[in-house]
Design an enzyme around this catalytic site. Structure first.
Site, mmCIF file in Angstrom:
data_model
loop_
_atom_site.group_PDB
_atom_site.id
_atom_site.type_symbol
_atom_site.label_atom_id
_atom_site.label_comp_id
_atom_site.label_asym_id
_atom_site.label_seq_id
_atom_site.Cartn_x
_atom_site.Cartn_y
_atom_site.Cartn_z
ATOM 1 N N GLY A 27 0.767 -1.242 -0.020
ATOM 2 C CA GLY A 27 0.111 -0.083 0.134
ATOM 3 C C GLY A 27 0.924 1.284 0.124
ATOM 4 N N CYS A 28 0.180 2.349 -0.023
ATOM 5 C CA CYS A 28 0.661 3.895 -0.227
ATOM 6 C C CYS A 28 1.164 4.044 -1.632
ATOM 7 C CB CYS A 28 2.030 3.972 0.785
ATOM 8 S SG CYS A 28 1.367 3.959 2.375
ATOM 9 N N ALA A 29 1.009 5.385 -1.804
ATOM 10 C CA ALA A 29 1.529 5.842 -3.113
ATOM 11 C C ALA A 29 2.194 6.983 -3.121
ATOM 12 C CB ALA A 29 0.249 6.197 -4.097
ATOM 13 N N ARG A 56 -4.586 2.687 -3.919
ATOM 14 C CA ARG A 56 -3.277 2.307 -3.071
ATOM 15 C C ARG A 56 -3.342 2.989 -1.703
ATOM 16 N NH1 ARG A 56 1.125 0.440 -6.507
ATOM 17 N NH2 ARG A 56 2.583 0.921 -4.608
ATOM 18 N N GLY A 198 -0.209 9.173 -0.887
ATOM 19 C CA GLY A 198 -1.512 8.593 -0.520
ATOM 20 C C GLY A 198 -1.397 7.585 0.477
#
Length: 377
Positions: A27-29, A56, A198
């Site tokens: 995850g995370c962007a 994400r 994100g």
């Protein structure tokens, strides 16, 4: 500020805290744009870029760092501060008045957004250290300002300085990043470099202070990944006067960058060789001169080696660095078009802004990409 109070103050009750513990390893962007010529662009582009990667993140954190946005106040530190209440704001402003000349202060402009709730009071201050206080401290102005930021964050409960560099600013909140960008009216700002994040929290709660970027002075970090060496890194960096209070592993990366660059004078190439150091077997195969340098960095700064999967964007005065872990366990793509360099977790996040890129490539694990104004290292 106590950690439990912070987490409750900025709008994430117990249910959201539990949501933030769900483990989504990829995850995370992250996304970044820099114009090497120094031309300023609207914040609209970085909002579009990070919005493409909405899946994400999960709405528990989004944010942006922007460089070159305060040219009229470029010689002053721009302090962005969250407050729990007007009472805390008055207490913090009294502290600021005792230590700084406040050139200007105002609310940071925002707009109501359905996805952004429980917002704190959000103010900014353009300041310069008082000469008498600076002389008394026997510190240079950057160290003085950094110590004052830590003083507020650790001793004034309910106040949090989340940005404090010159001619730059961090804008972050609990929410999806594109909503955060609209909340802060980022399209009204112009800068030569923007980064975005994100968030999909894995081990820590989603709260306003825990959103990325994390910043100290002009250094800012957005991060996708998980720092398995966090405890060792935190204990080591706190020996040098830093305080990790923000409930997330990314915070320690920012302080490591500040320590290695501002305090120890390492170049960003050398910093990359510390935090994403080559394996010993790789160092052994280097030429004698190169091997000597890398052996010195690994031995001298062993406590600043970061382990675990990560990709990061580091903004700094005059440039941007992208870096992934040695095994390339997190995605990162670089695109170029003329003087503009794009970096993101996914190629689509670059193509949405510039469909006709001159070049697209993926850095190797541990290979830094360092872009500076008017030159590329």
């Amino acid at each position: 500020m106590g950690q439990s109070n912070i987490g409750q103050s900025y709008g994430n009750g117990e249910n959201r805290y539990k949501e933030g513990q769900i483990r989504i390893p990829a995850g995370c962007a992250i996304s970044g744009i820099i114009d090497k010529s120094g031309r300023r662009m609207s914040g609209e582009a970085i909002i579009k870029s990070i919005a493409v990667m909405r899946e994400r993140s999960n709405g528990l954190g989004g944010g942006f760092a922007a460089y070159g946005i305060y040219p009229e106040y470029k010689d002053y530190y721009a302090l962005h501060i969250f407050y729990d209440s007007s009472h805390i704001k008055r207490e913090c402003e009294e502290f600021l008045e005792r230590h700084f000349d406040i050139i200007n202060l105002s609310k940071i402009p925002t707009r109501k957004m359905k996805g952004i709730t429980d917002e704190p009071l959000i103010w900014r201050y353009f300041v310069t250290p008082l000469p008498t206080k600076l002389a008394e401290s026997q510190l240079d102005e950057r160290e003085f300002t950094a110590k004052c930021m830590f003083r507020i964050n650790t001793h004034i409960e309910g106040a949090y300085v989340f940005s404090g560099g010159k001619n730059m600013g961090v804008f972050k909140a609990v929410g999806y990043p594109e909503d955060v960008g609209r909340f802060y009216r980022l399209e009204d700002y112009e800068g030569w470099c923007f980064t975005a994040h994100g968030r999909y929290p894995t081990n820590t709660p989603g709260w306003w202070g825990g959103a990325h970027p994390f910043a100290l002075l002009d250094y800012s970090v957005v991060h996708n990944g998980e720092i398995s060496s966090y405890d060792a890194n935190r204990r080591a960096i706190e020996m040098y006067g830093y305080k990790c209070t923000l409930q997330t592993d990314t915070e320690v990366i920012t302080y490591i960058i500040d320590y290695l660059h501002r305090k120890k004078g390492l170049t960003f190439e050398e910093i990359a060789s510390v935090i994403a150091a080559p394996f010993w077997k790789t160092i052994e195969r280097m030429t004698p001169k190169k091997r000597q340098i890398h052996e010195y960095l690994r031995v001298t700064f062993s406590a600043q080696l970061i382990t675990g999967p990560f990709s990061i964007l580091v903004g700094f005065e005059g440039g941007l660095m992208a870096l992934g872990d040695r095994l390339k366990l997190r995605s990162m793509v670089v695109g170029e078009k003329g003087d503009i360099v794009y970096i993101a977790s996914e190629e689509a996040a670059m193509r949405i802004i510039e469909p006709n890129l001159d070049a697209v490539w993926a850095p190797k694990g541990g290979q830094p990409v360092i872009i500076c104004l008017n030159q590329e290292k």
